[in-house]
Write a protein that holds these residues in place. Structure first.
Motif, PDB file in Angstrom:
ATOM      1  N   PHE A 127       0.834  -1.203   0.000  1.00 18.39           N
ATOM      2  CA  PHE A 127       0.000   0.000   0.000  1.00 18.39           C
ATOM      3  C   PHE A 127       0.868   1.252   0.000  1.00 18.39           C
ATOM      4  O   PHE A 127       0.641   2.189  -0.771  1.00 18.39           O
ATOM      5  N   THR A 128       1.893   1.247   0.850  1.00 15.71           N
ATOM      6  CA  THR A 128       2.794   2.404   0.952  1.00 15.71           C
ATOM      7  C   THR A 128       3.521   2.656  -0.364  1.00 15.71           C
ATOM      8  O   THR A 128       3.673   3.805  -0.795  1.00 15.71           O
ATOM      9  N   LYS A 129       3.962   1.586  -1.024  1.00 14.40           N
ATOM     10  CA  LYS A 129       4.663   1.725  -2.305  1.00 14.40           C
ATOM     11  C   LYS A 129       3.747   2.270  -3.390  1.00 14.40           C
ATOM     12  O   LYS A 129       4.134   3.147  -4.167  1.00 14.40           O
ATOM     13  N   ILE A 134       1.978   6.669  -6.982  1.00 13.56           N
ATOM     14  CA  ILE A 134       0.914   7.531  -7.498  1.00 13.56           C
ATOM     15  C   ILE A 134       1.184   8.987  -7.149  1.00 13.56           C
ATOM     16  O   ILE A 134       0.963   9.893  -7.960  1.00 13.56           O
ATOM     17  N   GLY A 135       1.673   9.213  -5.933  1.00 12.00           N
ATOM     18  CA  GLY A 135       1.999  10.577  -5.525  1.00 12.00           C
ATOM     19  C   GLY A 135       3.082  11.194  -6.399  1.00 12.00           C
ATOM     20  O   GLY A 135       2.959  12.341  -6.851  1.00 12.00           O
ATOM     21  N   GLU A 136       4.140  10.435  -6.664  1.00 16.64           N
ATOM     22  CA  GLU A 136       5.232  10.926  -7.503  1.00 16.64           C
ATOM     23  C   GLU A 136       4.768  11.129  -8.938  1.00 16.64           C
ATOM     24  O   GLU A 136       5.165  12.094  -9.598  1.00 16.64           O
ATOM     25  N   LEU A 137       3.916  10.220  -9.402  1.00 19.97           N
ATOM     26  CA  LEU A 137       3.400  10.335 -10.770  1.00 19.97           C
ATOM     27  C   LEU A 137       2.558  11.595 -10.919  1.00 19.97           C
ATOM     28  O   LEU A 137       2.640  12.297 -11.925  1.00 19.97           O
ATOM     29  N   ALA A 151      -5.647  11.321  -9.227  1.00 18.54           N
ATOM     30  CA  ALA A 151      -6.458  12.029  -8.236  1.00 18.54           C
ATOM     31  C   ALA A 151      -7.600  11.151  -7.732  1.00 18.54           C
ATOM     32  O   ALA A 151      -7.884  11.110  -6.525  1.00 18.54           O
ATOM     33  N   MET A 152      -8.251  10.442  -8.651  1.00 16.70           N
ATOM     34  CA  MET A 152      -9.364   9.579  -8.264  1.00 16.70           C
ATOM     35  C   MET A 152      -8.897   8.415  -7.391  1.00 16.70           C
ATOM     36  O   MET A 152      -9.550   8.051  -6.403  1.00 16.70           O
ATOM     37  N   SER A 153      -7.744   7.842  -7.731  1.00 16.24           N
ATOM     38  CA  SER A 153      -7.217   6.732  -6.946  1.00 16.24           C
ATOM     39  C   SER A 153      -6.750   7.192  -5.566  1.00 16.24           C
ATOM     40  O   SER A 153      -6.966   6.506  -4.560  1.00 16.24           O
ATOM     41  N   LEU A 154      -6.122   8.356  -5.497  1.00 12.49           N
ATOM     42  CA  LEU A 154      -5.687   8.894  -4.207  1.00 12.49           C
ATOM     43  C   LEU A 154      -6.891   9.160  -3.302  1.00 12.49           C
ATOM     44  O   LEU A 154      -6.853   8.873  -2.101  1.00 12.49           O
ATOM     45  N   ALA A 168      -2.763   7.924   3.386  1.00 11.00           N
ATOM     46  CA  ALA A 168      -3.131   8.435   2.062  1.00 11.00           C
ATOM     47  C   ALA A 168      -3.451   9.926   2.129  1.00 11.00           C
ATOM     48  O   ALA A 168      -3.090  10.688   1.226  1.00 11.00           O
ATOM     49  N   SER A 169      -4.114  10.346   3.205  1.00 14.15           N
ATOM     50  CA  SER A 169      -4.427  11.767   3.373  1.00 14.15           C
ATOM     51  C   SER A 169      -3.148  12.596   3.503  1.00 14.15           C
ATOM     52  O   SER A 169      -3.041  13.696   2.947  1.00 14.15           O
ATOM     53  N   LYS A 170      -2.158  12.054   4.226  1.00 12.53           N
ATOM     54  CA  LYS A 170      -0.870  12.739   4.373  1.00 12.53           C
ATOM     55  C   LYS A 170      -0.167  12.863   3.024  1.00 12.53           C
ATOM     56  O   LYS A 170       0.457  13.884   2.722  1.00 12.53           O
TER      57      LYS A 170
END
Length: 201
Positions: A127-129, A134-137, A151-154, A168-170
């Motif tokens: 999950f963390t990976k 996704i955040g970096e992308l 954005a939708m997945s986050l 995920a919120s962080k």
């Protein structure tokens, strides 16, 4: 199980070069290989949507708050799918980091995962990976379609009451701060250039 619901086999086919690559290494063959992998990915997406559609109500697919599983049996199959995807996604994000079409498909997959899997202790690292990728992308990409899926997945990963929602919120807040920093740097750069031009006039 059929190939359309044998998730590990489908994911392995996408990830292993031997399945979707030709014997030679010409430019034309490389393009053919990319098409093969994209076709495999789209087949996976179609299978995932069909599976999730048979499990959850319409709200799950659209991100509504009333989403729920229809039956315990199908809920179990959704959980199996979610586990296989969560395990495979980190490596796939790395493998296709330079392919925007593949990244668009990959970035959309986390929002089809069931929240209960996010809480599993043995899936925390995965999950963390995925969250990190996704955040970096989202920060790096300039493709609107990719950004939308990210954005939708986050939002999906940060939703619900699962054990990793706060993480995920962080990540989402971190993205906001990074983007703010980029905007500030760009504004400072433009202001500096404007002053230099005036001095040179």
């Amino acid at each position: 199980s059929s190939i359309t619901t044998n998730w590990s086999a489908q994911l392995r086919a996408i990830n292993e070069d031997s399945v979707a690559t030709t014997t030679s290494n010409t430019t034309a063959d490389k393009k053919t290989d990319a098409v093969k992998q994209l076709v495999l990915m789209r087949m996976l997406m179609a299978s995932v949507k069909e599976e999730v559609g048979s499990v959850g109500d319409a709200d799950f697919l659209t991100g509504g708050k009333k989403s729920k599983a229809k039956k315990n049996k199908t809920n179990t199959s959704h959980e199996k799918l979610s586990i296989e995807l969560l395990k495979a996604l980190p490596a796939l994000f790395v493998k296709f980091s330079g392919d925007s079409k593949m990244l668009q498909q990959l970035a959309s997959l986390p929002r089809y995962l069931i929240h209960s899997v996010f809480s599993l202790p043995q899936r925390k690292a995965d999950f963390t990976k995925v969250l990190k990728e996704i955040g970096e992308l989202y920060v790096k990409s300039t493709e609107e379609a990719v950004l939308t899926q990210c954005a939708m997945s986050l939002a999906h990963m940060a939703g619900g009451s699962h054990a990793r929602a706060a993480d995920a919120s962080k990540q989402m807040m971190s993205i906001v701060e990074t983007l703010k920093g980029k905007v500030s740097d760009l504004a400072a750069f433009k202001l500096s250039n404007g002053k230099k031009k005036k001095k040179g006039e």
